[in-house]
Design a protein around this motif. Structure first.
Motif, PDB file in Angstrom:
ATOM      1  N   HIS A 205       0.788  -1.140  -0.183  1.00 58.46           N
ATOM      2  CA  HIS A 205      -0.155  -0.252  -0.098  1.00 58.46           C
ATOM      3  C   HIS A 205       0.614   0.927  -0.209  1.00 58.46           C
ATOM      4  N   GLY A 206       1.789   1.147  -1.202  1.00 61.38           N
ATOM      5  CA  GLY A 206       2.768   1.880  -1.268  1.00 61.38           C
ATOM      6  C   GLY A 206       3.745   3.182   0.592  1.00 61.38           C
ATOM      7  N   ILE A 207       3.789   2.368   1.760  1.00 62.63           N
ATOM      8  CA  ILE A 207       5.047   2.573   2.406  1.00 62.63           C
ATOM      9  C   ILE A 207       5.271   0.993   2.670  1.00 62.63           C
ATOM     10  N   ALA A 208       7.760   2.358   2.822  1.00 63.74           N
ATOM     11  CA  ALA A 208       8.372   1.012   2.384  1.00 63.74           C
ATOM     12  C   ALA A 208       8.813   0.511   4.254  1.00 63.74           C
ATOM     13  N   VAL A 209       8.879  -0.720   4.298  1.00 63.47           N
ATOM     14  CA  VAL A 209       9.161  -1.113   5.764  1.00 63.47           C
ATOM     15  C   VAL A 209      10.605  -2.013   5.809  1.00 63.47           C
ATOM     16  N   LEU A 210      10.754  -1.513   7.027  1.00 63.33           N
ATOM     17  CA  LEU A 210      12.220  -1.881   7.892  1.00 63.33           C
ATOM     18  C   LEU A 210      12.333  -3.105   8.131  1.00 63.33           C
ATOM     19  N   GLN A 211      12.304  -4.222   8.436  1.00 64.15           N
ATOM     20  CA  GLN A 211      12.761  -5.184   9.765  1.00 64.15           C
ATOM     21  C   GLN A 211      14.273  -5.787  10.231  1.00 64.15           C
ATOM     22  N   LEU A 212      14.085  -5.812  11.248  1.00 69.44           N
ATOM     23  CA  LEU A 212      15.437  -6.106  11.646  1.00 69.44           C
ATOM     24  C   LEU A 212      15.420  -7.286  12.603  1.00 69.44           C
ATOM     25  N   ASP A 213      16.577  -8.411  12.753  1.00 73.66           N
ATOM     26  CA  ASP A 213      16.481  -9.682  13.241  1.00 73.66           C
ATOM     27  C   ASP A 213      17.331  -8.792  14.986  1.00 73.66           C
ATOM     28  N   ASP A 214      17.034  -8.850  16.255  1.00 70.65           N
ATOM     29  CA  ASP A 214      16.763  -8.727  17.382  1.00 70.65           C
ATOM     30  C   ASP A 214      18.430  -8.825  17.247  1.00 70.65           C
ATOM     31  N   ARG A 215      19.437  -8.264  18.342  1.00 68.51           N
ATOM     32  CA  ARG A 215      20.388  -8.665  18.861  1.00 68.51           C
ATOM     33  C   ARG A 215      20.788  -9.678  18.838  1.00 68.51           C
ATOM     34  N   GLY A 216      21.146 -10.941  18.217  1.00 70.62           N
ATOM     35  CA  GLY A 216      22.035 -12.290  19.131  1.00 70.62           C
ATOM     36  C   GLY A 216      20.743 -12.903  18.039  1.00 70.62           C
ATOM     37  N   VAL A 217      20.250 -12.459  17.595  1.00 72.02           N
ATOM     38  CA  VAL A 217      18.835 -13.830  16.758  1.00 72.02           C
ATOM     39  C   VAL A 217      19.448 -13.578  15.417  1.00 72.02           C
ATOM     40  N   GLY A 218      19.417 -14.762  14.262  1.00 72.37           N
ATOM     41  CA  GLY A 218      19.287 -14.405  12.973  1.00 72.37           C
ATOM     42  C   GLY A 218      21.301 -14.281  12.667  1.00 72.37           C
ATOM     43  N   GLU A 219      20.959 -12.834  11.762  1.00 69.77           N
ATOM     44  CA  GLU A 219      21.767 -12.558  11.161  1.00 69.77           C
ATOM     45  C   GLU A 219      22.254 -11.226  11.613  1.00 69.77           C
ATOM     46  N   SER A 220      22.091 -11.382  12.868  1.00 66.09           N
ATOM     47  CA  SER A 220      22.392 -10.280  13.715  1.00 66.09           C
ATOM     48  C   SER A 220      23.797 -10.621  15.286  1.00 66.09           C
ATOM     49  N   THR A 221      24.623  -9.693  15.023  1.00 66.46           N
ATOM     50  CA  THR A 221      24.594  -9.770  16.606  1.00 66.46           C
ATOM     51  C   THR A 221      25.281  -9.020  17.610  1.00 66.46           C
ATOM     52  N   GLY A 222      25.874  -9.511  18.318  1.00 64.10           N
ATOM     53  CA  GLY A 222      25.226  -8.904  19.937  1.00 64.10           C
ATOM     54  C   GLY A 222      24.840 -10.893  21.326  1.00 64.10           C
ATOM     55  N   ASN A 223      24.964  -9.507  22.242  1.00 61.60           N
ATOM     56  CA  ASN A 223      23.867 -10.857  23.129  1.00 61.60           C
ATOM     57  C   ASN A 223      22.367  -9.908  23.819  1.00 61.60           C
ATOM     58  N   GLY A 224      21.458 -10.939  22.864  1.00 58.66           N
ATOM     59  CA  GLY A 224      20.317 -10.753  23.902  1.00 58.66           C
ATOM     60  C   GLY A 224      19.936 -10.602  24.913  1.00 58.66           C
ATOM     61  N   SER A 225      20.910 -11.359  26.234  1.00 63.39           N
ATOM     62  CA  SER A 225      20.212 -11.283  27.119  1.00 63.39           C
ATOM     63  C   SER A 225      21.170 -10.399  27.552  1.00 63.39           C
ATOM     64  N   ALA A 226      21.479  -9.498  26.945  1.00 62.83           N
ATOM     65  CA  ALA A 226      21.970  -8.811  27.694  1.00 62.83           C
ATOM     66  C   ALA A 226      21.926  -7.250  27.232  1.00 62.83           C
ATOM     67  N   THR A 227      20.576  -7.354  27.094  1.00 66.20           N
ATOM     68  CA  THR A 227      20.432  -6.043  26.059  1.00 66.20           C
ATOM     69  C   THR A 227      19.363  -5.488  26.772  1.00 66.20           C
ATOM     70  N   THR A 228      19.144  -3.816  27.265  1.00 70.10           N
ATOM     71  CA  THR A 228      18.402  -3.906  27.897  1.00 70.10           C
ATOM     72  C   THR A 228      17.371  -2.535  26.957  1.00 70.10           C
ATOM     73  N   THR A 229      16.042  -1.899  27.447  1.00 70.51           N
ATOM     74  CA  THR A 229      15.421  -0.946  27.040  1.00 70.51           C
ATOM     75  C   THR A 229      16.615  -0.039  26.183  1.00 70.51           C
ATOM     76  N   ALA A 230      17.069   0.655  27.262  1.00 72.75           N
ATOM     77  CA  ALA A 230      17.789   1.474  26.083  1.00 72.75           C
ATOM     78  C   ALA A 230      18.408   1.124  25.049  1.00 72.75           C
ATOM     79  N   ASP A 231      19.527  -0.381  25.676  1.00 75.54           N
ATOM     80  CA  ASP A 231      20.507  -0.483  24.048  1.00 75.54           C
ATOM     81  C   ASP A 231      19.136  -0.458  22.515  1.00 75.54           C
TER      82      ASP A 231
END
Length: 463
Positions: free
Chosen positions: A162-188
């Motif tokens: 319907h004409g709106i561009a959308v960006l989807q990202l894997d959360d930290r430590g999931v899929g192809e994203s790096t990082g540690n999801g269990s150590a991630t805070t709301t501020a991050d």
């Protein structure tokens, strides 16, 4: 411009568009009604008019958009202008916009984390409005997958078509994203949202002035936090965002139970009502009249509700005590030992492995941070358009306590729209009875939710 609306059949509406510079050149339009919003799609010119009636009911006010351009538009009611020929025109069938996808990799400055995902872009000249999707608490992939259900995949496909561009990202430590999801805070997560927003704004196919954030659960709060800071998004859509503190929200959520606990509770509930029905049979056999039987059943119903209310209060008190221990006990090992003992005493049949996992989860950095989180102080600084959506059947984020708190905090913002969606759960699905018998893998989001988000963005974004 003249819009002519006709009613060819009892449950059918048709519309045509005509411009004064090209008289008698009526173009079919597709008309749909979304709550109090009217949407006119004109496939022949790739045009779309999303509007609402004026307060006096004598006009339409909204936004007209075509690829590469958009403008405010106000039309006034002119009865009697429709010609017989116009009344015979039929609306053309709706044609969805095609779109393509692109792989995405970007870097979030908080910890120099690489975030990977996918960008869905409508085909055409653009630039288009853009939105970044932000997931609920916990670690999720770019589709926000829960079993067979993929909320973000459905939402992205609908918006892009319907004409709106959308960006989807894997959360930290999931899929192809790096990082540690269990150590991630709301501020991050706020830093991650800002990084994704910055990426969207520099894409040649995306209009930076009409780029915003759509967040589910905690993602909605992340979007509001980002909107209260410099370089805010062009708009925010929240799906079941919290309006109370993180401590209160977690305390009111149901404690995870084993299938055995659930089965036992269900069996006990059914047995109580079986006992009531048995007594009804005995009362009738002894000569009780209908009024006496009804009185007995009503009394038993109140008694059962009272018992369930007491159980719910006891569960709330247990969770508040457990969370307060976690908040006050800074040593993880000590906190986990106390929580583990509490869980074993309250749920004797709980699997030891699951109990340890639960105790560990409650002492992770995210949970410790969230127990001190309060979404309300920053709401007064949010000035962009905001759409608040809450389902009345949400068992995780109560609409009764959370939506009023958000509305109160955002009261200085005159561009806030709030909707209570009847029969919608926390994952923005309709009630099972409305969805019908779904086949394996056919779990879907509510069409009302998808269309409400899309039409609001097209109407409000960038005003």
């Amino acid at each position: 411009m003249q819009l002519t609306i006709t009613q060819p059949g009892t449950d059918e509406l048709a519309a045509t568009v005509e411009w004064s510079v090209k008289p008698r050149n009526r173009i079919p339009a597709v008309l749909s009604l979304r709550g109090d919003t009217l949407v006119f799609c004109v496939p022949a010119v790739e045009g779309r008019f999303v509007c609402v009636r004026t307060p006096d009911g004598e006009g339409l006010r909204g936004q007209w958009s075509q690829p590469g351009s958009r403008a405010p538009l106000a039309l006034h009611l002119s009865p009697g202008l429709a010609t017989p020929a116009a009344a015979q025109d039929k609306a053309a069938p709706a044609s969805a916009t095609t779109y393509h996808t692109e792989p995405v990799t970007l870097t979030s400055p908080a910890g120099n984390v690489r975030l990977a995902g996918i960008l869905s872009v409508p085909d055409g000249r653009g630039p288009f409005p853009g939105a970044l999707l932000l997931s609920d608490m916990g670690s999720h992939d770019r589709d926000a997958r829960q079993g067979n259900y993929r909320l973000f995949a459905e939402l992205a496909a609908f918006l892009a078509s319907h004409g709106i561009a959308v960006l989807q990202l894997d959360d930290r430590g999931v899929g192809e994203s790096t990082g540690n999801g269990s150590a991630t805070t709301t501020a991050d997560l706020v830093h991650d949202a800002q990084a994704g927003l910055s990426y969207l704004r520099v894409q040649p196919t995306v209009d930076p002035a009409r780029t915003g954030l759509i967040g589910h659960g905690e993602g909605g709060n992340v979007a509001l936090l980002a909107a209260a800071q410099p370089a805010p998004p062009g708009f925010v859509v929240t799906l079941a965002a919290a309006g109370v503190t993180g401590f209160d929200l977690l305390a009111h959520q149901a404690e995870p139970a084993t299938p055995a606990d659930t089965a036992q509770a269900g069996a006990a509930r059914r047995q109580r009502w079986a006992d009531v029905l048995d007594q009804v049979v005995k009362l009738r056999a002894k000569g009780s009249n209908a009024a006496q039987v009804e009185t007995y059943v009503a009394q038993q119903r109140l008694k059962i509700k009272s018992e369930e209310r007491k159980q719910a209060e006891a569960t709330l008190e247990f969770r508040r005590t457990m969370l307060e221990i976690v908040r006050q006990t800074t040593n993880d090992d000590q906190a986990q030992a106390i929580v583990l003992n509490m869980l074993r005493q309250r749920h004797p049949g709980l699997d030891p492995t699951l109990a340890r996992q639960r105790a560990t989860q409650l002492t992770m950095p995210w949970c410790r941070y969230y127990l001190t989180f309060d979404p309300r102080p920053g709401l007064a600084r949010v000035q962009c358009p905001v759409l608040l959506l809450h389902g009345t059947d949400d068992a995780d984020v109560s609409v009764a306590t959370n939506l009023p708190a958000l509305e109160k905090g955002l009261r200085a913002n005159k561009r806030v729209t709030a909707h209570r969606l009847p029969g919608i759960n926390h994952w923005f699905q309709a009630a099972a009875a409305e969805r019908g018998a779904e086949k394996e893998g056919a779990v879907t989001a509510s069409p009302l939710v998808l269309s409400t988000i899309t039409d609001w963005i097209l109407l409000e974004a960038g005003r």
